[in-house]
Design an enzyme around this catalytic site. Structure first.
Site: not given
Ligand SMILES: [Zn+2]
Ligand SMILES: [Zn+2]
Lengths: 176, 176
Positions: A120, A122, A127
């Site tokens: 779940h 996000k 870099d």
């Protein structure tokens, strides 16, 4: 230079062509007909930070169906940036999912193999030094219609644990 | 004292009674039969930070069905902490939702009134100074079964925009 930005959504649509353009192309007038506001909207800032990747982009998102964000990932992949994507097992085949297309283009994608109900997260790490995290899934609805937040930070005390977690999830979900 | 913690889930269940106990009660041996690990797990850290509220707790979450978290909110409300909750319109009546119970107990709850598809935030602000934000909804599944993240920070550059956004959403969703 510390980066700390908080972005809120939903966000009005505006043209993002200049973010993808380089050299002379970025100086041409844009024929798209959309808004070209001088003040950056949240989505433009998100794209700007993702497209700043020069070496690597690690993306760990529940759902990935936003066509502009998949365009950004492909753009980076084509430029030689090492992109890795982890997605949820169940949501990778939803309508509009960009995962099949990314895989066809050669972007390495792994999905949750464990018995976790959902992957779940996000978040994305640019870099290895810049973190984007919050409530926003990489969908059109999230950007254009939901109340959402994203934090962008390069504070090493914050970025390092997310970088470590990405690496753990990447290795734990190796299908080989 | 800067606070920067990153918490990952899923998280093993362990006893959180000592976090609710005070005075002599906190010194009694606990009869629960659960794990009482000395090293705090992610969920205990989350509860610890929420229960540190002395003045106010602002909660803005898509889905709120976790009974331990609703117990924490009620505990604070009973102690006189000013609690406010904003939730999604469609998810406030799902099975196990704690919203009805919180309202009955007198906790002010507002839900998204706008045409936003979802109020998808998952953040809380403790005493206006500490932010908890990430992918974690306030459900049992999120804590015990999903891959999730939470960032806990008192960096004013991060906390202030979330505090402002809570206030905007609170006023925009006044049903009166
Ligand atoms: Zn344009
Ligand atoms: Zn116990």
């Amino acid at each position: 230079a510390r980066v700390t930005e908080v972005l809120f959504f939903p966000c009005e649509s505006s043209c993002v062509e200049r973010l993808f353009a380089s050299g002379d192309a970025s100086k041409q007038p844009c024929p798209c007909g959309m808004s070209h506001s001088l003040k950056d909207d949240s989505f433009s800032r998100l794209l700007f930070h993702l497209l700043s990747a020069r070496v690597s982009l690690d993306v760990c998102v529940f759902s990935f169906s936003n066509t502009e964000l998949s365009r950004a990932v492909l753009h980076l992949h084509t430029r030689g940036v090492c992109v890795r994507v982890i997605v949820d097992r169940d949501y990778m085949y939803i309508t509009g999912s960009q995962i099949g297309m990314l895989r066809k283009a050669g972007v390495p994608v792994r999905h949750e193999l464990s018995r976790a109900v959902h992957m779940h997260h996000k978040f994305a790490v640019v870099d290895g030094r810049l973190l984007v995290c919050g409530s926003l899934n990489w969908t059109m609805t999230a950007v254009q219609s939901n109340q959402e937040n994203l934090l962008v930070t390069d504070d090493p005390a914050v970025v390092a644990p997310y970088r470590g977690q990405f690496q753990r999830l990447w290795l734990a979900n190796d299908p080989a």
